[in-house]
Design a protein around this motif. Structure first.
Motif, short mmCIF file in Angstrom:
data_model
loop_
_atom_site.label_atom_id
_atom_site.label_comp_id
_atom_site.label_asym_id
_atom_site.label_seq_id
_atom_site.Cartn_x
_atom_site.Cartn_y
_atom_site.Cartn_z
N LEU A 11 0.85 -1.19 0.00
CA LEU A 11 0.00 0.00 0.00
C LEU A 11 0.89 1.24 0.00
O LEU A 11 1.82 1.34 0.82
N VAL A 12 0.60 2.16 -0.90
CA VAL A 12 1.38 3.38 -1.00
C VAL A 12 0.45 4.54 -1.28
O VAL A 12 -0.60 4.37 -1.92
N GLN A 13 0.82 5.72 -0.81
CA GLN A 13 0.00 6.90 -1.06
C GLN A 13 0.23 7.44 -2.47
O GLN A 13 1.30 7.21 -3.06
N PRO A 14 -0.76 8.13 -3.02
CA PRO A 14 -0.56 8.75 -4.33
C PRO A 14 0.69 9.61 -4.35
O PRO A 14 0.97 10.35 -3.39
N GLY A 15 1.45 9.50 -5.43
CA GLY A 15 2.71 10.21 -5.55
C GLY A 15 3.90 9.44 -5.02
O GLY A 15 5.04 9.85 -5.21
N GLY A 16 3.63 8.32 -4.37
CA GLY A 16 4.69 7.52 -3.77
C GLY A 16 5.37 6.58 -4.76
O GLY A 16 5.06 6.58 -5.96
N SER A 17 6.27 5.77 -4.22
CA SER A 17 7.07 4.85 -5.04
C SER A 17 7.08 3.46 -4.44
O SER A 17 6.93 3.29 -3.23
N LEU A 18 7.25 2.50 -5.31
CA LEU A 18 7.47 1.10 -4.92
C LEU A 18 8.44 0.48 -5.89
O LEU A 18 8.52 0.89 -7.06
N ARG A 19 9.14 -0.54 -5.42
CA ARG A 19 10.03 -1.30 -6.28
C ARG A 19 9.63 -2.77 -6.20
O ARG A 19 9.71 -3.37 -5.13
N LEU A 20 9.22 -3.30 -7.33
CA LEU A 20 8.87 -4.70 -7.41
C LEU A 20 10.08 -5.52 -7.87
O LEU A 20 10.89 -5.04 -8.66
N SER A 21 10.15 -6.75 -7.38
CA SER A 21 11.21 -7.67 -7.79
C SER A 21 10.59 -8.98 -8.25
O SER A 21 9.53 -9.38 -7.75
N CYS A 22 11.25 -9.61 -9.18
CA CYS A 22 10.83 -10.93 -9.65
C CYS A 22 12.08 -11.77 -9.83
O CYS A 22 12.94 -11.45 -10.66
N THR A 23 12.17 -12.84 -9.05
CA THR A 23 13.32 -13.73 -9.12
C THR A 23 12.93 -15.01 -9.85
O THR A 23 11.89 -15.62 -9.54
N ALA A 24 13.75 -15.38 -10.80
CA ALA A 24 13.46 -16.52 -11.65
C ALA A 24 14.34 -17.72 -11.30
O ALA A 24 15.46 -17.57 -10.81
N SER A 25 13.83 -18.89 -11.59
CA SER A 25 14.60 -20.13 -11.47
C SER A 25 14.13 -21.10 -12.53
O SER A 25 13.05 -20.94 -13.12
N GLY A 26 14.97 -22.10 -12.80
CA GLY A 26 14.61 -23.12 -13.78
C GLY A 26 14.68 -22.66 -15.22
O GLY A 26 14.05 -23.25 -16.10
#
Length: 115
Positions: A11-26
């Motif tokens: 959850l983030v307020q408008p104007g805010g930032s987030l960083r998503l990560s995706c780790t792969a295997s196989g």
């Protein structure tokens, strides 16, 4: 077996930032094109951004200038830096790759932009 695991939503307020990560295997991560998609309630899943093995990036018009996709081949991880978030960005965000014409998806991570 290809596995993609996303993290970083919240959850983030408008104007805010987030960083998503995706780790792969196989999979041979360094040669794969990786993508981020999102799906809001009642809407179709839509492309957000992709990055090729040579780090050529492609963005949906609605995120240009706000989101940045990147990758770390040593960590087998693709990132989505999201800035200037607005409520319309609220959705489940999915990591994607393709191998031999088969789509692989992560389980998704929820992003909610709200005050």
């Amino acid at each position: 077996q290809v596995q993609l695991v996303e993290s970083g939503g919240g959850l983030v307020q408008p104007g805010g930032s987030l960083r998503l990560s995706c780790t792969a295997s196989g999979m041979f991560f360094s040669i794969a094109t990786m993508g981020w998609y999102r799906q809001a309630p009642g809407k179709q899943r839509e492309l957000v951004a992709t990055i090729t093995s040579r780090s050529t990036r492609n963005y949906a018009d609605f995120v240009k200038g706000r989101f940045t996709i990147s990758r770390d081949n040593a960590k087998k991880t693709v990132y989505l830096q999201m800035n200037s978030l607005n409520p319309e960005d609220s959705a489940v965000y999915y990591c994607n790759t393709q191998r031999q014409s088969t789509d692989y998806w992560g389980q998704g991570t929820q992003v909610t932009v709200s005050s």
